[in-house]
Design a protein around this motif. Sequence first.
Motif, PDB file in Angstrom:
ATOM      1  N   PHE A  20       0.829 112.985  27.728  1.00 19.92           N
ATOM      2  CA  PHE A  20       2.153 112.909  28.327  1.00 19.92           C
ATOM      3  C   PHE A  20       2.009 112.192  29.653  1.00 19.92           C
ATOM      4  CE2 PHE A  20       0.281 116.947  29.553  1.00 19.92           C
ATOM      5  CZ  PHE A  20       0.484 116.989  30.926  1.00 19.92           C
ATOM      6  N   LYS A  21       3.086 111.541  30.066  1.00 24.03           N
ATOM      7  CA  LYS A  21       3.100 110.808  31.332  1.00 24.03           C
ATOM      8  C   LYS A  21       4.369 111.174  32.077  1.00 24.03           C
ATOM      9  CE  LYS A  21       0.411 106.871  29.672  1.00 24.03           C
ATOM     10  NZ  LYS A  21      -0.713 106.904  30.572  1.00 24.03           N
ATOM     11  N   VAL A  22       4.223 111.413  33.381  1.00 26.14           N
ATOM     12  CA  VAL A  22       5.366 111.792  34.200  1.00 26.14           C
ATOM     13  C   VAL A  22       5.217 111.139  35.571  1.00 26.14           C
ATOM     14  CG1 VAL A  22       4.309 113.958  34.978  1.00 26.14           C
ATOM     15  CG2 VAL A  22       6.794 113.745  34.952  1.00 26.14           C
ATOM     16  N   VAL A 112      14.032 116.087  18.869  1.00 26.78           N
ATOM     17  CA  VAL A 112      13.560 114.888  19.559  1.00 26.78           C
ATOM     18  C   VAL A 112      13.361 113.775  18.538  1.00 26.78           C
ATOM     19  CG1 VAL A 112      12.439 116.137  21.457  1.00 26.78           C
ATOM     20  CG2 VAL A 112      11.116 115.543  19.425  1.00 26.78           C
ATOM     21  N   SER A 113      13.417 112.549  19.031  1.00 29.40           N
ATOM     22  CA  SER A 113      13.206 111.375  18.195  1.00 29.40           C
ATOM     23  C   SER A 113      12.012 110.608  18.744  1.00 29.40           C
ATOM     24  CB  SER A 113      14.468 110.502  18.228  1.00 29.40           C
ATOM     25  OG  SER A 113      14.286 109.349  17.448  1.00 29.40           O
ATOM     26  N   LEU A 114      11.093 110.253  17.859  1.00 30.87           N
ATOM     27  CA  LEU A 114       9.896 109.527  18.242  1.00 30.87           C
ATOM     28  C   LEU A 114       9.850 108.183  17.520  1.00 30.87           C
ATOM     29  CD1 LEU A 114       7.333 112.459  17.807  1.00 30.87           C
ATOM     30  CD2 LEU A 114       8.417 111.711  19.935  1.00 30.87           C
ATOM     31  N   LYS A 115       9.504 107.135  18.251  1.00 31.64           N
ATOM     32  CA  LYS A 115       9.256 105.833  17.632  1.00 31.64           C
ATOM     33  C   LYS A 115       7.822 105.879  17.116  1.00 31.64           C
ATOM     34  CE  LYS A 115       8.817 100.940  18.690  1.00 31.64           C
ATOM     35  NZ  LYS A 115       7.548 100.845  17.984  1.00 31.64           N
ATOM     36  N   THR A 138      10.548 110.193  24.557  1.00 36.57           N
ATOM     37  CA  THR A 138      10.850 110.658  25.906  1.00 36.57           C
ATOM     38  C   THR A 138      11.687 111.922  25.808  1.00 36.57           C
ATOM     39  OG1 THR A 138      10.854 108.378  26.684  1.00 36.57           O
ATOM     40  CG2 THR A 138      11.885 109.985  28.109  1.00 36.57           C
ATOM     41  N   LEU A 139      11.420 112.851  26.714  1.00 37.55           N
ATOM     42  CA  LEU A 139      12.223 114.073  26.764  1.00 37.55           C
ATOM     43  C   LEU A 139      12.505 114.429  28.217  1.00 37.55           C
ATOM     44  CD1 LEU A 139      10.282 116.732  27.648  1.00 37.55           C
ATOM     45  CD2 LEU A 139       9.369 116.232  25.412  1.00 37.55           C
ATOM     46  N   ASN A 140      13.479 115.295  28.390  1.00 39.97           N
ATOM     47  CA  ASN A 140      13.780 115.847  29.707  1.00 39.97           C
ATOM     48  C   ASN A 140      13.118 117.214  29.763  1.00 39.97           C
ATOM     49  OD1 ASN A 140      14.953 117.243  31.918  1.00 39.97           O
ATOM     50  ND2 ASN A 140      16.759 115.942  31.810  1.00 39.97           N
ATOM     51  N   LYS A 162      11.986 113.183  33.532  1.00 41.97           N
ATOM     52  CA  LYS A 162      11.675 112.428  32.325  1.00 41.97           C
ATOM     53  C   LYS A 162      10.167 112.454  32.051  1.00 41.97           C
ATOM     54  CE  LYS A 162      11.731 107.644  31.050  1.00 41.97           C
ATOM     55  NZ  LYS A 162      12.278 106.321  31.306  1.00 41.97           N
ATOM     56  N   VAL A 163       9.810 112.830  30.825  1.00 37.86           N
ATOM     57  CA  VAL A 163       8.411 112.889  30.414  1.00 37.86           C
ATOM     58  C   VAL A 163       8.244 112.033  29.161  1.00 37.86           C
ATOM     59  CG1 VAL A 163       6.531 114.391  29.639  1.00 37.86           C
ATOM     60  CG2 VAL A 163       8.191 115.237  31.312  1.00 37.86           C
ATOM     61  N   ARG A 164       7.245 111.157  29.189  1.00 42.71           N
ATOM     62  CA  ARG A 164       6.918 110.351  28.006  1.00 42.71           C
ATOM     63  C   ARG A 164       5.821 111.049  27.220  1.00 42.71           C
ATOM     64  NH1 ARG A 164       4.889 105.232  30.241  1.00 42.71           N
ATOM     65  NH2 ARG A 164       4.055 104.957  28.160  1.00 42.71           N
ATOM     66  N   LEU A 165       6.018 111.168  25.918  1.00 41.32           N
ATOM     67  CA  LEU A 165       5.011 111.724  25.016  1.00 41.32           C
ATOM     68  C   LEU A 165       4.375 110.579  24.259  1.00 41.32           C
ATOM     69  CD1 LEU A 165       7.078 114.627  23.425  1.00 41.32           C
ATOM     70  CD2 LEU A 165       5.477 114.770  25.319  1.00 41.32           C
ATOM     71  N   ILE A 166       3.056 110.599  24.137  1.00 37.40           N
ATOM     72  CA  ILE A 166       2.340 109.563  23.405  1.00 37.40           C
ATOM     73  C   ILE A 166       1.300 110.251  22.533  1.00 37.40           C
ATOM     74  CG2 ILE A 166       0.855 107.523  23.587  1.00 37.40           C
ATOM     75  CD1 ILE A 166       2.340 107.928  26.692  1.00 37.40           C
ATOM     76  N   ALA A 167       1.341 109.983  21.239  1.00 38.07           N
ATOM     77  CA  ALA A 167       0.374 110.580  20.316  1.00 38.07           C
ATOM     78  C   ALA A 167      -0.263 109.470  19.490  1.00 38.07           C
ATOM     79  CB  ALA A 167       1.067 111.580  19.400  1.00 38.07           C
TER      80      ALA A 167
END
Length: 174
Positions: A20-22, A112-115, A138-140, A162-167
């Motif tokens: 995650f990135k913030v 949530v929706s993930l690309k 991205t989520l809040n 805002k937090v970015r999720l990356i998997a």
Amino acid sequence: MTTTGKTTWKIDPTHSEIEFKVKHMMISTVTGSFGEFDAHVESADDTFKDAKFSFSAKIDSINTKNSDRDKHLKSDDFFNAEKHPNLSFKSKSFDGETMVGDLTIRDITKEVSLKVDFNGVAVDPYGQTKAGFEAEGTLNRKDFNLSWNAVTEAGSIVVSDKVRLIANLQFIKQ
């Protein structure tokens, strides 16, 4: 393993990562990861269209390369690892590019929706069939009651909402 025409794929943790990135003080980005997680997929075929993905991560395994910050993230100000030891995700749909599912953090579940980039299927040198995916969304954080914040003397917010999720995930066909 195949059940009722479905193939099960299990996570290959040595070739996968959850990050995650913030934004910190709105001027830099802090990256964190979960060291302990589990995931699996059930698919009808190797296209993975309409496959069912599920994932969980152990909150105590959070790592931002700063032990004081990690301890704070595990506290009730954020994840409350003692009361809510895991976060989880269960997909509802996957069309090959977008995955929609329910993310549960603490005791709150939100859609949530993930690309997703499906990188294909390959057989490794040991004869194992593997599939690779890269997912981002991205989520809040406040939607999940991760609401702690502070403001600097200059008026800057310390932690972005805002937090970015990356998997980056690799699965092994069972």
